[in-house]
Structure formats: C-alpha cells, structure tokens
Design an enzyme around this catalytic site. Structure first.
Site, PDB file in Angstrom:
ATOM      1  N   TYR A  86       0.799  -1.219   0.000  1.00  0.00           N
ATOM      2  CA  TYR A  86       0.000   0.000   0.000  1.00  0.00           C
ATOM      3  C   TYR A  86       0.837   1.276   0.000  1.00  0.00           C
ATOM      4  O   TYR A  86       0.362   2.334  -0.393  1.00  0.00           O
ATOM      5  CB  TYR A  86      -0.934  -0.014   1.212  1.00  0.00           C
ATOM      6  CG  TYR A  86      -2.056   1.002   1.151  1.00  0.00           C
ATOM      7  CD1 TYR A  86      -3.269   0.690   0.535  1.00  0.00           C
ATOM      8  CD2 TYR A  86      -1.908   2.263   1.707  1.00  0.00           C
ATOM      9  CE1 TYR A  86      -4.286   1.602   0.476  1.00  0.00           C
ATOM     10  CE2 TYR A  86      -2.929   3.195   1.656  1.00  0.00           C
ATOM     11  CZ  TYR A  86      -4.123   2.862   1.037  1.00  0.00           C
ATOM     12  OH  TYR A  86      -5.138   3.775   0.973  1.00  0.00           O
ATOM     13  N   LYS A 115      -1.869 -14.007   3.380  1.00  0.00           N
ATOM     14  CA  LYS A 115      -1.865 -14.775   2.134  1.00  0.00           C
ATOM     15  C   LYS A 115      -0.564 -15.547   2.040  1.00  0.00           C
ATOM     16  O   LYS A 115       0.065 -15.643   0.989  1.00  0.00           O
ATOM     17  CB  LYS A 115      -2.042 -13.835   0.931  1.00  0.00           C
ATOM     18  CG  LYS A 115      -2.363 -14.544  -0.386  1.00  0.00           C
ATOM     19  CD  LYS A 115      -3.685 -15.270  -0.383  1.00  0.00           C
ATOM     20  CE  LYS A 115      -3.948 -15.908  -1.744  1.00  0.00           C
ATOM     21  NZ  LYS A 115      -5.184 -16.713  -1.756  1.00  0.00           N
ATOM     22  N   ASP A 135      -8.713 -14.259   1.244  1.00  0.00           N
ATOM     23  CA  ASP A 135      -9.897 -14.479   0.421  1.00  0.00           C
ATOM     24  C   ASP A 135     -10.972 -15.229   1.189  1.00  0.00           C
ATOM     25  O   ASP A 135     -12.173 -14.939   1.062  1.00  0.00           O
ATOM     26  CB  ASP A 135      -9.555 -15.185  -0.893  1.00  0.00           C
ATOM     27  CG  ASP A 135      -8.507 -16.267  -0.742  1.00  0.00           C
ATOM     28  OD1 ASP A 135      -7.520 -16.039  -0.027  1.00  0.00           O
ATOM     29  OD2 ASP A 135      -8.667 -17.339  -1.343  1.00  0.00           O
ATOM     30  N   ASP A 184      -6.856  -2.401   4.223  1.00  0.00           N
ATOM     31  CA  ASP A 184      -7.572  -1.341   3.522  1.00  0.00           C
ATOM     32  C   ASP A 184      -8.857  -1.889   2.907  1.00  0.00           C
ATOM     33  O   ASP A 184      -9.928  -1.270   2.993  1.00  0.00           O
ATOM     34  CB  ASP A 184      -6.667  -0.751   2.443  1.00  0.00           C
ATOM     35  CG  ASP A 184      -7.345   0.361   1.666  1.00  0.00           C
ATOM     36  OD1 ASP A 184      -7.781   1.334   2.303  1.00  0.00           O
ATOM     37  OD2 ASP A 184      -7.453   0.249   0.431  1.00  0.00           O
ATOM     38  N   ASP A 236     -13.078  -1.629   4.666  1.00  0.00           N
ATOM     39  CA  ASP A 236     -14.203  -1.096   3.904  1.00  0.00           C
ATOM     40  C   ASP A 236     -15.318  -2.127   3.776  1.00  0.00           C
ATOM     41  O   ASP A 236     -16.508  -1.779   3.815  1.00  0.00           O
ATOM     42  CB  ASP A 236     -13.743  -0.648   2.515  1.00  0.00           C
ATOM     43  CG  ASP A 236     -13.137   0.747   2.521  1.00  0.00           C
ATOM     44  OD1 ASP A 236     -12.822   1.251   3.613  1.00  0.00           O
ATOM     45  OD2 ASP A 236     -12.967   1.331   1.442  1.00  0.00           O
TER      46      ASP A 236
END
Length: 347
Positions: free
Chosen positions: A127, A179, A213, A237, A241
């Site tokens: 990011y 991940k 995921d 991030d 949301d």
C-alpha cells in the site's frame, strides 16, 4: 483522565467538501458533552491547494508535532499529477503504524450483532506505493513493479497493539489475516511474527489465522464470527471497507491512526463534493471518531455518553438522508438537525 480544568491541545483539520459541515456538527456535540480539547485549526488537501499551499502544509505538520493529537475531516487529493495522498503522508510523517477501524451494528440492516475491529498495519506492504518501471522487450515501461516490504519489527509492533487492545477492551479473539500460502515471504513473515506475539497472550486472548480471500467470504456469510481482525496494510484497507459495508457504510464507522508519539482520528469516507453545503452530510463517522479520541485521552465517561447518544438517535429513526432507506426511519434530518437530536439525547 483530565481534571476538567486543563485543556488538552489538539489539532483540528475540518477537511474538504462536506468536511466543514460534519466538523461543525461534531464540535457542537463535543461542546455539549464538555470536551477537554483546545483546538488549533489547520488546513490540508484541496483547501490548502486553493490557498496556494502544499496539500499538507508545514503549519499543519508543525501543529500536529506540537499537539501530538488531531481530529481530521475528509481531505481530497487531486487525481494525477505529482500529488501523493495526504492521508498516507500523514501516516508516514508521524509513524502512525496502527489503523483501527471498528464496525458495529447500529441501525437495522442485513446483519445483526456485528461488533468487530480491523487493526491494520499502516506503514508497510504494497500500500505504501514503492514502485518502479522495468524495461521489457525494449519498452522502458514494459513492466510495472511494486515492492511489498513487511518487516518483523513492523509486524510485531502492530500485532502487540492489537493484542493489547483486545485485552484492554475485553475482546476474546484475534484473527490474523494473511496470504502466506502464496506470498510466502512477505505475508509469511507477517503471519509468523503475529503468531509469535500471540503466544505472549495465551490464556487471555484466543488466536486463529485465515487466508484473506476466505476472510472476505466469511465476513459476508458469517461476520459474527470475527472479533478483532489483524492484518497487513493492503488487506486491511480492503477488509475494513468491507466491514463498513456490512453495518451500513463508511458514514457509520470511526477511524483512528495510532503511533508511538501521535494519534490522528478521522472520518474515513470521502469528501462528497456533490452534496457539500447542502446540509445533507452524515457526520456520524467523524462524531464516533471524536468519541474514540475522548477515550484516547482518558475521557471514557464522555466518550460513552457521546456514543450512546449517537446510537439512541439512530435507533430512534432520526437520521440523515443517506440512511433514509434503512428500516425504521421516522424522520430525515439535516446535518445540523441531526447534531441537535444527538445533543438532546445526551442526558
């Protein structure tokens, strides 16, 4: 706790677009609850650019260096050009390593009983935008390369913050999201470091881990299973949301950026220039961020009063227009009218 006589210096950045409106509404509620802050009002974002200044003026930085505490409305960063995100620059300037985003069911919606917190590492990973071009087949821009750098120190610091927070707030479980099955080194280091830190809290806080995921899928199908989510910058991030969407949107959740020597509390939604100046904006996110700021300085009773008044107002059906379609709406209020309704519910 403040003794009620000494004011606490704090920087106030009203922001762009709807920022000034939601800031005025928030200050009205803070005044009614008897806040301890002495505001130093500063500018940033598109408002600063309009004055011929840098989007993050030196005066604003100097103010936060002095106060080590800020409440910030949404700031706009122009697309394109050489401007970097003001929010990212603030995090870097003050070492704000932990982004904290609670998501709690307040108004009726698709899900009931959601009460989770996303703790996101704020300074590392993809990011931060450490990128460059590489030449491929003679094309100097034939490949765009992004570098993901997670450090053991950074992961340990944010993990310890998440577990300490869980203990302090009486939360039961931290889920480390990663991940590492594919991104074995950078995400693997984050996962291993977080799980090593978790051993220090054995018997006090439960820990598990989940691939990002799978986390996204479970957040939509069974969000009640989550308590504290601890993850790296880019994943956090996205998931924060998603968590906001589960409880009604970004207009209903607070945001905090915590560092060793400074803390900035903010509404995480955009500037909404299309409704600026119309009295339609929802100030809930900034109000809840201000309540979190009260907690940060030890004013827990005032924070609780403020939060409870906001919840009572929303649950009674008095809301701004963006929530007009939520079940149970009785009265749609202007931004200032909504603030007045909350003040009436402070008790």
């Amino acid at each position: 706790m403040n003794d009620g006589t000494k004011k606490i210096p704090a920087t106030l950045i009203p922001g762009d677009g709807i920022g000034p409106e939601i800031t005025r509404a928030t200050l009205a509620v803070l005044d009614a609850v008897g806040h301890p802050f002495e505001w130093d009002v500063q500018t940033g974002g598109e408002g600063a650019i309009a004055q011929g200044l840098d989007p993050l003026p030196e005066a604003t930085l100097d103010s936060i260096r002095r106060t080590k505490l800020a409440l910030k409305g949404p700031l706009g960063t122009p697309s394109g050009g050489s401007y970097r995100s003001v929010n990212v620059r603030l995090r870097e300037a003050f070492g704000l390593y932990a982004n904290v985003r609670p998501a709690k069911t307040i108004v009726p919606g698709r899900f009931e009983g959601i009460d989770l917190v996303v703790v996101r590492e704020n300074l590392e990973g993809l990011y931060i935008g450490e990128e460059h071009y590489e030449t491929v087949d003679g094309d100097p821009q034939g490949a765009g390369v992004a570098i993901c750098r997670n450090t053991r120190k950074g992961a340990e610091r944010v993990a310890r913050y998440a577990f300490d927070m869980a203990v302090r707030l009486g939360r039961k479980k931290v889920t480390v999201v990663h991940k590492a099955n594919i991104i074995k080194i950078s995400s693997g280091l984050f996962l291993k470091t977080a799980m090593d830190v978790a051993k220090e809290y054995e018997g006090r806080v439960e820990v598990d881990s989940m691939i990002v995921d799978a986390t996204a899928e479970k957040m939509v199908t069974n969000p009640e299973r989550f308590d504290v989510i601890l993850t790296s910058n880019l994943f956090g991030d996205i998931l924060s949301d998603l968590a906001a969407a589960l409880v009604g949107g970004l207009g209903l959740i607070p945001g905090a950026n915590i560092g060793t020597d400074a803390a900035i509390f903010e509404a995480v939604h955009g500037t909404a220039p299309d409704i600026a100046g119309q009295g339609k904006a929802n100030p809930t996110a900034l109000m809840l961020s201000a309540a979190t700021m009260l907690d940060h300085v030890g004013e827990h009773d005032k924070a609780t009063r403020m939060r409870n008044a906001i919840f009572k107002t929303l649950q009674s059906g008095k809301r701004t227009g963006d929530l007009a379609k939520v079940p149970g709406t009785v009265e749609v209020l202007s931004t200032s009218g909504y603030a007045e309704a909350i003040i009436a519910n402070l008790g």
